[in-house]
Each structure stands twice: as structure tokens, then as C-alpha cells.
Design a protein around this motif. Structure first.
Motif, mmCIF file in Angstrom:
data_model
loop_
_atom_site.group_PDB
_atom_site.id
_atom_site.type_symbol
_atom_site.label_atom_id
_atom_site.label_comp_id
_atom_site.label_asym_id
_atom_site.label_seq_id
_atom_site.Cartn_x
_atom_site.Cartn_y
_atom_site.Cartn_z
ATOM 1 N N THR A 32 -14.756 -21.937 -41.648
ATOM 2 C CA THR A 32 -14.583 -21.986 -43.099
ATOM 3 C C THR A 32 -13.478 -22.984 -43.427
ATOM 4 O O THR A 32 -12.360 -22.865 -42.927
ATOM 5 C CB THR A 32 -14.216 -20.604 -43.650
ATOM 6 O OG1 THR A 32 -15.267 -19.683 -43.332
ATOM 7 C CG2 THR A 32 -14.020 -20.666 -45.158
ATOM 8 N N LEU A 33 -13.805 -23.948 -44.234
ATOM 9 C CA LEU A 33 -12.824 -24.957 -44.630
ATOM 10 C C LEU A 33 -12.072 -24.472 -45.864
ATOM 11 O O LEU A 33 -12.667 -24.208 -46.911
ATOM 12 C CB LEU A 33 -13.514 -26.293 -44.918
ATOM 13 C CG LEU A 33 -12.603 -27.467 -45.265
ATOM 14 C CD1 LEU A 33 -11.713 -27.823 -44.077
ATOM 15 C CD2 LEU A 33 -13.435 -28.677 -45.691
ATOM 16 N N THR A 34 -10.760 -24.344 -45.732
ATOM 17 C CA THR A 34 -9.922 -23.940 -46.856
ATOM 18 C C THR A 34 -8.947 -25.071 -47.146
ATOM 19 O O THR A 34 -9.172 -26.217 -46.752
ATOM 20 C CB THR A 34 -9.168 -22.637 -46.529
ATOM 21 O OG1 THR A 34 -8.309 -22.848 -45.399
ATOM 22 C CG2 THR A 34 -10.151 -21.516 -46.210
ATOM 23 N N ALA A 35 -7.868 -24.758 -47.847
ATOM 24 C CA ALA A 35 -6.890 -25.791 -48.175
ATOM 25 C C ALA A 35 -5.500 -25.167 -48.246
ATOM 26 O O ALA A 35 -5.328 -24.014 -48.654
ATOM 27 C CB ALA A 35 -7.222 -26.472 -49.488
ATOM 28 N N GLU B 62 -4.119 -23.847 -36.281
ATOM 29 C CA GLU B 62 -4.593 -24.438 -37.525
ATOM 30 C C GLU B 62 -4.971 -25.903 -37.314
ATOM 31 O O GLU B 62 -4.317 -26.628 -36.553
ATOM 32 C CB GLU B 62 -3.519 -24.341 -38.606
ATOM 33 C CG GLU B 62 -3.117 -22.915 -38.966
ATOM 34 C CD GLU B 62 -4.207 -22.127 -39.682
ATOM 35 O OE1 GLU B 62 -5.235 -22.733 -40.040
ATOM 36 O OE2 GLU B 62 -4.033 -20.909 -39.877
ATOM 37 N N LEU B 63 -6.042 -26.313 -37.980
ATOM 38 C CA LEU B 63 -6.447 -27.710 -38.046
ATOM 39 C C LEU B 63 -6.181 -28.204 -39.464
ATOM 40 O O LEU B 63 -6.448 -27.482 -40.440
ATOM 41 C CB LEU B 63 -7.934 -27.860 -37.734
ATOM 42 C CG LEU B 63 -8.401 -27.437 -36.332
ATOM 43 C CD1 LEU B 63 -9.914 -27.388 -36.277
ATOM 44 C CD2 LEU B 63 -7.860 -28.374 -35.283
ATOM 45 N N PRO C 41 -6.688 -30.104 -46.602
ATOM 46 C CA PRO C 41 -7.787 -29.389 -45.934
ATOM 47 C C PRO C 41 -7.275 -28.655 -44.702
ATOM 48 O O PRO C 41 -6.452 -29.189 -43.941
ATOM 49 C CB PRO C 41 -8.761 -30.496 -45.559
ATOM 50 C CG PRO C 41 -8.469 -31.593 -46.523
ATOM 51 C CD PRO C 41 -6.990 -31.539 -46.777
ATOM 52 N N MET C 42 -7.803 -27.456 -44.475
ATOM 53 C CA MET C 42 -7.238 -26.606 -43.429
ATOM 54 C C MET C 42 -8.328 -25.676 -42.885
ATOM 55 O O MET C 42 -9.186 -25.204 -43.634
ATOM 56 C CB MET C 42 -6.086 -25.795 -44.031
ATOM 57 C CG MET C 42 -5.393 -24.827 -43.127
ATOM 58 S SD MET C 42 -4.027 -24.048 -44.047
ATOM 59 C CE MET C 42 -3.464 -22.858 -42.833
ATOM 60 N N ALA C 43 -8.319 -25.448 -41.572
ATOM 61 C CA ALA C 43 -9.241 -24.496 -40.949
ATOM 62 C C ALA C 43 -8.499 -23.816 -39.809
ATOM 63 O O ALA C 43 -7.742 -24.467 -39.074
ATOM 64 C CB ALA C 43 -10.492 -25.198 -40.426
ATOM 65 N N GLY C 44 -8.707 -22.513 -39.655
ATOM 66 C CA GLY C 44 -7.957 -21.753 -38.662
ATOM 67 C C GLY C 44 -8.824 -21.106 -37.611
ATOM 68 O O GLY C 44 -9.993 -20.782 -37.846
#
Length: 860
Positions: free
Chosen positions: A50-53, A34-35, A63-66
């Protein structure tokens, strides 16, 4: 920074991120990396994620991206290739054993200089990481290719030499000492411009036994320090075994034929200047190697030709031996095709990343060595001795062959790696599994017979284990309580029995023990390889050398190269020399070969002739012949007699450097100055159209001054191409200068035909207007230009010679009277008076430029 609302996991993340602020942190959560936060925002853009949260419904969602962990390498490569760093964070304990938050830490920092995997087609490229350290008087630079273990170090008096070495090696990342890094960083950034070099910092490094061992051959304190700093950075970032690194070797740049990055670019040595690709370069032409390590070694030879004649002759002797024995060369090259990258296989074994398929690659490589030795032993001359240097390592090859299956899976933890018969325990587990499989098959047969259900089957599911499956249409045929219900499907029911459960435990236990045992034995075999790393690396060096010299013999045969002859006289005598790359792009017989003759008394050729006639090609072909000869290759000519040169300087082409605020003319003068300051009587200097980037008077004055400076002070072998025909008069007053020109014939209809042939004496004219006509300029324009040229030529402009300067006190301004100058006005009289006061023959190029600027201001 830790925020008040941070969860324990985010507290842990921020602690790690604070240690690696300049890296993307890949934080392991289950099957994903995870970033978070800014890493996620930037990573989503760069990696198209895909940028999620996290905590979407909170006031401050994170903010989170996997990235799936099994696909992480591709994403890591993308980031690192763009100049970024990636910190890999893994769980350091099992979740079931953790008290509170699972411990995590960085297990590896991947940077542009430490990246081990490369893009497709990069196996013949080194990936260097360097460290630079000043002491106030000099600069030490160490560099390493982590994928091969090559470690070298050198010291330079000039910072520009360090910069040039970094460019030559195509270094991706430079490590600087933290204490004095800011000044050095600014110097590096200013010199390298927008080359994308990544700069990293390293604190002082404590001496360890490993560092002492790897620096044992170094005698200079600064070289020991810079190598220790480089190693410290590697140990801090990699955090794994690096036993494949070889002890550092120190070298002197002047031990090799020296030329800077401008020369490499001007000569298209490793890539074509226009396309930026290997095709169309000298390396692309001569690389007929069959192994990755041979390809890397060939490039090193090309960029660092030798200066010691005995070493050059030793290489040439091997090339000659292979050229003379076509069948031995062909047989050897067939065996070389079976050899994988031994250097990088050894490195992967040391770092614990070698898989079973790579073990098989090593075995196949070693199996080729006895055949190579036998092939060379049957030859004559020097080749049998070269074969005796090869260590076939039969013991290691036999171990791998006995232990590892010929087609193993990629994963080393899922079994099916170890050959039957190698280990009794594994064979016993396999027998248990075989017996149980037979039992399961028999169970299915028996149950079908007992129930009368022909479609009944015994199967396996990863989540539910072994089961008996009956379709719903046949459920009514089952006796009540015959089976224990396990799972309901849409069209079937699955069941188990106590007996099936018992066999499942046996199967799973045998499978787990077999897999564990296979992995342990695989690691044991890999450790045997690791223990023999030095032997593998030595073998790799010998194989790479044989690959290079045999491929150079191929090139010599295919392109009609001949062995050069080196003499102690300062004489160049090349018969029918050719530019090998240009020739390869033309049809057979189309290229026009030329002799290059500069005897002991001649230091310079002034080359005149029309554009596009081949002056630059003639100059470049001499430089390429020199480089090929001193790297140990045959050369494109009928015969070649050469001295051994210490340096090559070139100024070819109209290049600017806007990033550094330098115009074409400024770059031209800087390159000229570099040659004038550094060249010796044993150097080769190639100047193409020097002085053309400024006004006619300025350019001609500078060109003449540079020619006379070279003649008076440097005495290097020089090819000087020019369109200033007035300069050809210098040959009448300087015995060491001679005129040659590229022949051209003007037909009766006015059409110009290039002969591409170098002929004695100066050209009769430049033919510039003819070339313009060939380019398709309008007829009216060409007619007008012809009339203007006739008017100018009628004024009989000529060069200033020492005699004319002494006999005609009005000086150069009158000698180069291209236009009518009215000398009665006061400003012109002042300009001419100041011009007469200049000591042109003793001016440096920079002084000449300043003087011309003064005149320009006065003219205003």
C-alpha cells in the motif's frame, strides 16, 4: 538530494540514498522498514504494498511504503530475484542514548550475487557472483558462492570464453572495475543480451592481510587483481565476518572437457530446452544425490568433465566399488540422508547468522559420520580408504549435544536453548523461576481461600506484569484495601500487592539474566563451530564426493550403464549405445539402441535418412556418453571404448537470436565457424542439417565445403547429419568419411515405418513427403509434392567432386541442376562464368556466403 523542507530524518535518508542510488533502501523505523520517494513508488508496484505518504497535508508529501521487519526477508528475496539490490539501514544506537537524530547506517547490501537464502528447492544450486578484469591481452574472471565460500579464478585469451563461463556458471551479478567499466559493460551487455545479468562497479581495492591470505595461491598478477576486486566488493557490501571464504584456486578451462553454452542447451544437460525445467535433462536423470552439497558437486562434474585419464579412472573406481557392493551403498545412503548442508552451515556460523536449530542440524550431521566410516570400513576394495578420509569431529558434536536442547526455538534471544545441567548459573536462574512459579500458584490458592472467591486467579500481562484478577460479580467479597487496583476490564478488575510486585521483580530479573546467559553460551558454542570451519568444509567435500559417486552407482544399476574404457587410439567403439534421457521417457524395451563405430582411420560419418527417424538422437547420445564418461560416470551402452576428447562442438536445432539481430542461418554459420576455428583432432563435432537455413545451392555448397574443410584441416571425430543426399558421394573420394543412414521401411500401402536403426551406407531417399503425410497435410498437397519431386529427381542432381570439377569445367552450377536453367541468356552466362571462377574447396564458410551473395546480386 536534500530539499529545503527536509526533516532531519529525511536528510539522513537522502545522505544514505545518495551512497546507494541503484538500490532499494530499507530504512528501519521501529518495527518497520520504510521505503521513501521513488523507492516507495516502485516498491509498492513490485511488492504489492500500500502506497501512503509522509506529511500528507504538506505541499510536497513524501511517498512512503512500509514492511514489517519480521517479514522483510520475503520482500527482499522478491526484489533481489528480479535483479534489484537492497540496502538494509539499521539504527546504530539506542534511541534513549541518542543526542538528536538516532544514528543509522547500511549494515548490508543484498544483491543478486550475494543473496544467501534461496527459494524452495534451490539447495542444490550455487549462487555465483563474478568479477571480470581485462589487461588488453587477456581476461581474468573470479567467482564466488558466498553461501559456501567457494572462490575460483581463471584467465582467458578470448572475451567469448569469459562470456561462456559466466553463462555456464549461471552467474547472477558481475563486478567490473570502475575505471574501465563502460567499455566492458557494453561488451557484456551486447554478448549477454536480455539474460538479466546485474552489473556492479568497484573502485580500486587496497591490499589487506585478508586479501593477501585469500590470494596466496595465485601466481598471475591479473588473477590476483580480479580476485582482490571481487573480495573488495564483497567486504564493502556485506560488512560482516566472512571467515568461511577459502583461498582462491586458479584453473584452466582446457584442463576440462570444453563445450560452450550452445552445446549445453543443445544437449539438454542441466535443463530441458523446451520446458526450462530440470526434468527431461541429463542432470535430472542422473541426480540421485542425498545431500545439497552432493547435488551441487554433481552439477559441477557434469559441466566440467575431466581430461586427465588418471583422475577420471579414480572416480570410476569408486563408482565401480559402490556398484559392486549394493549393501554398503544402501547403508551409506541411509546415513547421508541425515546429513544437512555442511558447507552452508559453516558459512552461517562464520557470518554469525547460524541459529540454534542449525547448530542441532550440524550435530546430527556429525553424528552420522562415525556410522558412515564404520559402514565403509567393513567394505572391501577402495571404500575403506574413502571412509578414513572422513573427520567425524566428535569433539564438536559432543559440545553441541551437551549444550543445546534437541528442539530449540528459532529465536536465539528468548531463552530455552541451553540444556539443563550444562551451566550452573542458568540452572540457578531456572530454579528461581520454578520456585517463583510455585509461589505464584500457592498465592492463588491462598487468596482463593482467604477471599472465598473460587474464580480468583493470578496471571501475567506483558504490559502490566503479574496481577490478581477478580470478576466484577465478586468484587463485593473483597475486604476494603486488600489489594492495590492495577487495571479495569469490562468484566473484571486486576490488582497487585507489594509482595506480588517483589516477586515479579525477582522473576523478571531471573528471566532476563537467564536469557542473557543462554544467549552468551549459545554464541560461545557458535564461536567453537566457527573456529572449526576449515574442518567442516573439508568434511563437506569428502561427504559430497561420496554422495556423488554412490548416486552414480545407483544410476548405473537402475539404467544399465557400463564402465567406459579409455584408449590412446583415436577410436570410438560403442556397442548398443543409448540416449539415456529419451530412453527414460519411453516404455521399457521401446528405445532402439545403436552402435557407434569410428575407427582410427575414420573421422566422419555422413548420416542420412528421414526426419523423425532418430538422426539427432543418435548424435546426441554419443555426446552424452562422452560427457558422462569423462565426468567419471558409467555410460548407457553394452560396451564403450573411447578416446579422451578435449572439446565438443554442436550445431543442432533451428535457433535464432533476434535480440542480437541474428537469423537462424546466421546463428548456424556462427556456430559452425566456432567449431571450424577451435576444434582439434581430439575434438568431437556434431553438425545436424547444416546449410538448411538458406537456398538449396547455397546450403549444399556450404555443407560440402565445411565437410571438406573438416576432413582436410581439422580431423576431428565428426557426425554430420544431412538431407543433401548428393553429399554422400563425398565418401567415395575421401577415405576418412563414411556413410551411414537411419533405416526406414516403406510399406505396400505407402506408409513409412521408422526403424530408428543406424545402418551402413547412404539412405536411398529423404522420405520428406512421407513425413509430411504423417503430419496430416492434405492428400491433394501430398500428391502434388510427389509429382514435383519426381520431376526434380529426373534431372539427376549430384554433388561436385574434385574429379568432376576438374573434368567438367562448367563447375558446380551444372552439377546441382535441380531446375532447368536456360544458359543462352546473357545474365545466366555471366553468373555461370563468375561461379566457375570460385575456388570452392578452399573457401571459408564466410567467404562462401559472400560469394553466394555476389551471385544473388548478379542474378537480379
Amino acid at each position: 538530494m536534500v530539499k529545503p523542507a527536509d526533516t532531519p530524518m529525511m536528510v539522513q535518508y537522502h545522505d544514505i540514498k545518495a551512497q546507494y542510488p541503484d538500490a532499494f533502501v530499507f530504512y528501519r523505523l521501529g518495527d518497520f522498514y520504510e521505503l521513501f520517494e521513488e523507492d516507495a513508488i516502485q516498491g509498492a508496484k513490485l511488492l504489492e504494498l500500500t502506497l501512503t505518504a509522509r506529511n500528507k497535508n504538506s505541499d510536497n508529501p513524501v511517498p512512503m511504503a512500509g514492511i514489517p521487519h519480521h517479514a522483510a526477508q520475503n520482500y527482499i528475496d522478491i526484489l533481489v530475484d528480479q535483479g534489484h539490490k537492497v540496502a538494509i539501514v539499521e539504527q546504530m544506537e539506542e534511541a534513549t542514548a541518542a543526542k538528536g537524530m538516532v544514528k543509522r547506517d547500511v549494515v548490508q547490501l543484498i544483491t543478486p550475487g550475494t543473496k544467501l537464502s534461496g527459494r524452495a528447492g534451490s539447495d542444490k544450486q550455487n549462487n555465483y557472483l563474478a568479477a571480470v578484469l581485462p589487461d588488453g591481452k587477456s581476461w581474468a574472471m573470479a567467482y564466488i558462492d558466498l553461501s559456501t565460500g567457494e572462490l575460483k579464478v581463471t584467465t582467458s585469451r578470448q572475451f567469448n570464453d569469459v562470456i561462456d563461463e559466466l553463462r555456464s556458471l549461471e552467474v547472477k551479478e558481475v563486478v567490473l572495475r570502475q575505471n574501465d567499466s563502460e567499455t566492458t559493460k557494453q561488451q557484456l551487455a551486447a554478448q549477454l543480451g536480455e539474460s538479466g545479468l546485474v552489473i556492479s562497479m568497484q573502485a580500486d581495492v587496497a591490499t589487506t592481510a585478508t586479501i593477501s591470505f585469500l590470494t596466496q595461491n595465485l601466481t598471475r598478477e591479473l588473477e590476483v587483481a580480479v580476485t582482490a576486486m571481487l573480495l573488495g566488493y564483497i567486504f564493502d557490501t556485506q560488512r560482516r565476518n566472512l571467515d568461511h571464504i577459502v583461498p582462491a584456486a586458479s584453473y584452466e578451462r582446457l584442463a576440462y572437457l570444453k563445450f560452450n553454452q550452445d552445446t549445453r542447451i543443445n544437449l539438454d544437460l542441466v535443463e530441458n530446452t523446451r520446458t526450462k525445467k530440470r526434468a527431461g535433462s541429463l542432470l535430472g536423470l542422473i541426480d540421485a544425490t542425498n545431500t545439497a552439497m552432493g547435488g551441487r558437486l554433481l552439477k559441477q562434474w557434469l559441466l566440467k568433465p575431466l581430461r586427465v585419464q588418471a583422475d577420471i579412472e579414480a572416480r570410476l573406481d569408486l563408482v565401480a566399488a559402490f556398484q559392486a557392493d549394493f549393501f554398503t551403498r544402501g547403508a551409506l545412503q541411509d546415513h547421508l540422508k541425515s546429513v544437512y548442508d555442511l558447507e552452508r552451515l559453516a558459512a552461517r556460523a562464520a557470518m554469525g547468522t547460524m541459529n540454534a536449530r542449525e547448530l542441532v542440524q550440524l550435530k546430527r550431521s556429525l553424528r552420522a559420520i562415525p556410522d558412515m566410516k564404520a559402514t565403509l570400513a567393513s567394505a572391501s576394495g577402495r571404500l575403506p580408504v574413502a571412509g578414513q578420509q572422513l573427520d567425524d569431529m566428535v569433539d564438536l558434536a559432543t559440545l553441541i549435544d551437551d549444550a543445546i536442547v534437541d528442539e530449540p526455538p528459532i529465536s536465539v534471544r528468548e531463552g530455552d536453548i541451553i540444556k539443563p545441567g550444562f551451566d550452573e548459573k542458568i540452572d540457578a536462574y531456572r530454579q528461581v523461576l520454578t520456585d517463583n512459579q510455585q509461589w505464584l500458584a500457592q498465592l492463588e490458592t491462598d487468596e482463593r481461600a482467604a477471599t472465598g472467591i473460587g474464580s480468583l486467579k493470578v496471571g501475567y500481562n506483558k504490559n502490566f506484569g503479574y496481577f490478581i484478577e477478580v470478576t466484577k460479580a465478586n468484587i463485593g467479597k473483597l475486604a476494603e484495601n486488600r489489594y492495590e487496583r492495577l487495571q479495569t476490564l469490562t468484566n473484571a478488575e486486576r490488582f497487585v500487592t507489594p509482595e506480588l510486585k517483589a516477586h515479579e521483580r525477582l522473576i523478571i530479573e531471573a528471566q532476563a539474566k537467564r536469557t542473557e546467559r543462554e544467549y552468551d553460551l549459545f554464541v560461545t558454542v557458535r564461536e567453537h563451530v566457527k573456529a572449526e570451519i576449515s574442518r567442516v568444509q573439508t568434511l563437506a567435500q569428502h561427504v559430497a564426493r561420496l554422495d556423488v559417486v554412490s548416486s552414480l552407482a545407483d544410476v548405473a544399476d537402475n539404467h544399465r550403464f557400463v564402465r567406459p574404457v579409455f584408449t590412446n587410439t583415436n577410436r570410438i567403439a560403442i556397442t548398443q549405445g543409448r540416449h539415456p534421457v529419451v530412453e527414460s521417457l519411453l516404455s521399457a524395451g521401446e528405445f532402439v539402441a545403436n552402435d557407434v563405430m569410428l575407427d582410427e582411420k575414420t573421422t566422419m560419418q555422413l548420416i542420412t535418412g528421414p526426419n523423425m527417424a532418430g538422426k539427432s538422437t543418435y548424435m546426441r547420445e554419443l555426446a552424452l556418453i562422452v560427457i558422462l564418461a569423462q565426468m567419471g560416470s558409467f555410460v548407457p551402452a553394452q560396451a564403450a571404448e573411447l578416446p579422451i576428447f578435449d572439446q565438443i562442438f554442436t550445431r543442432i536445432g533451428a535457433n535464432d537470436d533476434m535480440a542480437m539481430g541474428q537469423s537462424t542461418f546466421m546463428v548456424e554459420m556462427a556456430e559452425a565457424n566456432h567449431a571450424l576455428q577451435e576444434a582439434t583432432a581430439h575434438s568431437l563435432v556434431l553438425f545436424d542439417e547444416l546449410g538448411r537455413g538458406t537456398a538449396t545451392y547455397d546450403g549444399m555448397a556450404l555443407a560440402q565445403a565445411i565437410i571438406e574443410f573438416l576432413d582436410a584441416h581439422v580431423h576431428a571425430k565428426t557426425l554430420f547429419s544431412t538431407h543433401y543426399h548428393e553429399l554422400t558421394a563425398l565418401a567415395d573420394h575421401h577415405p576418412q568419411i563414411t556413410n551411414v543412414h537411419v533405416g526406414a521401411v516403406e510399406a505396400d500401402d505407402g506408409q513409412l515405418h521408422f526403424l530408428h536403426q543406424i545402418q551402413s551406407g547412404p539412405a536411398d531417399k529423404s522420405y520428406g513427403i512421407h513425413v509430411a503425410a504423417l503430419a496430416g497435410l492434405p492428400d491433394e498437397l501430398i500428391t502434388n509434392a510427389t509429382q514435383i519431386l519426381a520431376q526434380l529427381e529426373s534431372q539427376n542432381a549430384r554433388v561436385a567432386t574434385p574429379e568432376s570439377v576438374q573434368s567438367e569445367p562448367t563447375g558446380l552450377a551444372e552439377q546441382v541442376a535441380l531446375f532447368d536453367v536456360t544458359t543462352t541468356d546473357e545474365n545466366t552466362q555471366k553468373l555461370l562464368a563468375q561461379l566457375d571462377g570460385f575456388d570452392i574447396l578452399n573457401m571459408t564458410p564466410v567467404e562462401a556466403m559472400n560469394a553466394l551473395n555476389e551471385l544473388k546480386q548478379l542474378r537480379k
